[in-house]
Write a protein that holds these residues in place. Structure first.
Motif, mmCIF file in Angstrom:
data_model
loop_
_atom_site.group_PDB
_atom_site.id
_atom_site.type_symbol
_atom_site.label_atom_id
_atom_site.label_comp_id
_atom_site.label_asym_id
_atom_site.label_seq_id
_atom_site.Cartn_x
_atom_site.Cartn_y
_atom_site.Cartn_z
ATOM 1 N N GLU B 14 -3.249 2.375 0.677
ATOM 2 C CA GLU B 14 -2.368 2.992 -0.307
ATOM 3 C C GLU B 14 -0.957 3.094 0.281
ATOM 4 O O GLU B 14 -0.787 3.118 1.504
ATOM 5 N N LYS B 15 0.013 3.128 -0.631
ATOM 6 C CA LYS B 15 1.404 3.223 -0.159
ATOM 7 C C LYS B 15 1.563 4.479 0.686
ATOM 8 O O LYS B 15 0.884 5.486 0.488
ATOM 9 N N ARG B 16 2.451 4.357 1.635
ATOM 10 C CA ARG B 16 2.776 5.408 2.617
ATOM 11 C C ARG B 16 1.767 5.488 3.755
ATOM 12 O O ARG B 16 2.009 6.219 4.718
ATOM 13 N N ALA B 82 3.698 1.975 4.638
ATOM 14 C CA ALA B 82 3.670 0.783 3.800
ATOM 15 C C ALA B 82 4.240 1.069 2.410
ATOM 16 O O ALA B 82 4.118 2.185 1.886
ATOM 17 N N LYS B 83 4.859 0.043 1.836
ATOM 18 C CA LYS B 83 5.371 0.090 0.470
ATOM 19 C C LYS B 83 4.639 -0.963 -0.365
ATOM 20 O O LYS B 83 4.048 -1.901 0.182
ATOM 21 N N LEU B 84 4.735 -0.792 -1.667
ATOM 22 C CA LEU B 84 4.067 -1.738 -2.568
ATOM 23 C C LEU B 84 4.510 -3.174 -2.294
ATOM 24 O O LEU B 84 3.696 -4.102 -2.326
ATOM 25 N N GLU B 85 5.816 -3.354 -2.009
ATOM 26 C CA GLU B 85 6.354 -4.710 -1.814
ATOM 27 C C GLU B 85 5.915 -5.356 -0.505
ATOM 28 O O GLU B 85 6.244 -6.520 -0.242
ATOM 29 N N THR B 113 -3.046 -5.738 0.801
ATOM 30 C CA THR B 113 -2.785 -5.223 -0.548
ATOM 31 C C THR B 113 -2.428 -3.757 -0.428
ATOM 32 O O THR B 113 -3.203 -2.972 0.142
ATOM 33 N N VAL B 114 -1.248 -3.400 -0.930
ATOM 34 C CA VAL B 114 -0.795 -2.005 -0.926
ATOM 35 C C VAL B 114 -0.859 -1.484 -2.352
ATOM 36 O O VAL B 114 -0.220 -2.022 -3.253
ATOM 37 N N LEU B 115 -1.657 -0.417 -2.550
ATOM 38 C CA LEU B 115 -1.860 0.141 -3.899
ATOM 39 C C LEU B 115 -1.007 1.378 -4.130
ATOM 40 O O LEU B 115 -0.677 2.092 -3.162
#
Lengths: 111, 115
Positions: B14-16, B82-85, B113-115
């Motif tokens: 997941e993001k962050r 982490a970021k979505l991009e 894959t970042v959700l």
């Protein structure tokens, strides 16, 4: 900015015919050019290369042509086979540095 | 000769959150690269090592990405947060050295894959 351009996202060719994949570049400091082949879920695999002092390099069914004045190179596959179906990336670099890749061309060879 | 090894092959976060990727180059290869490949694009260099020194990290987003190659052999790439991009395939490549053949040998990549 995109220094290596592959303007055809996809190409379909009949088995036995010639496949021609094109690539243009903008950086005159590039002195080494490579083609990579990529299957899904795998890393790119080196196919063939050419240095800026040559205008042609041949390896079996694969030939790369370099036109420095036009900043253009092409990959010829003769004859094309169904197993050649993959994404082909053109890459270029100044000597010793990392590769600059194009966006790739998806080649489909049909029986 | 064994190829470039990478792990994990797939990662979903997941993001962050933070994530780390590992690469073991071909034995004896002094030069190691990390590339990011976003869907529909070609690989883009993140960082280049020569032995355990950094040659080029000009395109590495240093506020969130870090990489090391402490003993000049294997390498880790970290993203925090982490970021979505950042969703992409992370490719590791190696070559014998800066002189000689220009071909780089790629590992299979890690799909993030970042959700």
């Amino acid at each position: 900015d995109q220094q290596v351009k592959q303007n055809s996202p996809s190409l379909s060719v009949q088995e036995g015919r010639i496949s021609i994949l094109n690539c243009d570049y903008t950086n005159s400091m590039f002195d080494y050019f490579l083609w990579y082949k990529k299957y899904p879920a795998e890393g790119p695999t080196f196919l063939i290369s050419i240095s800026s002092i040559k205008d042609k390099n041949e390896d079996g069914r694969f030939t790369v042509f370099l036109n420095k004045s036009a900043k253009h190179l092409s990959l010829h596959i003769v004859p094309s086979q169904p197993g050649d179906s993959a994404v082909y990336f053109c890459a270029a670099s100044p000597s010793g540095y990392a590769l600059n890749f194009g966006k790739g061309t998806s080649l489909l060879v049909t029986p | 000769e064994a190829g470039v090894a990478q792990s994990p092959r797939y990662k979903i976060i997941e993001k962050r959150q933070s994530v780390a990727f590992w690469c073991n180059p071909i034995s004896g290869h002094a030069t190691l690269y990390w590339y990011q490949q976003i869907l529909g694009q070609g690989p883009k260099l993140l960082i280049q090592f020569q032995n355990n020194g950094v040659v080029d990290d000009s395109q590495l987003p240093k506020d969130r990405f870090s990489a090391e190659r402490l003993k000049g052999v294997d390498s880790t790439l970290k993203i925090q947060p982490a970021k979505l991009e950042d969703s992409a395939v992370y490719l590791c490549a190696s070559r014998p050295g800066l002189a000689g053949g220009h071909e780089q040998f790629f590992g299979p990549g890690t799909r993030l894959t970042v959700l």
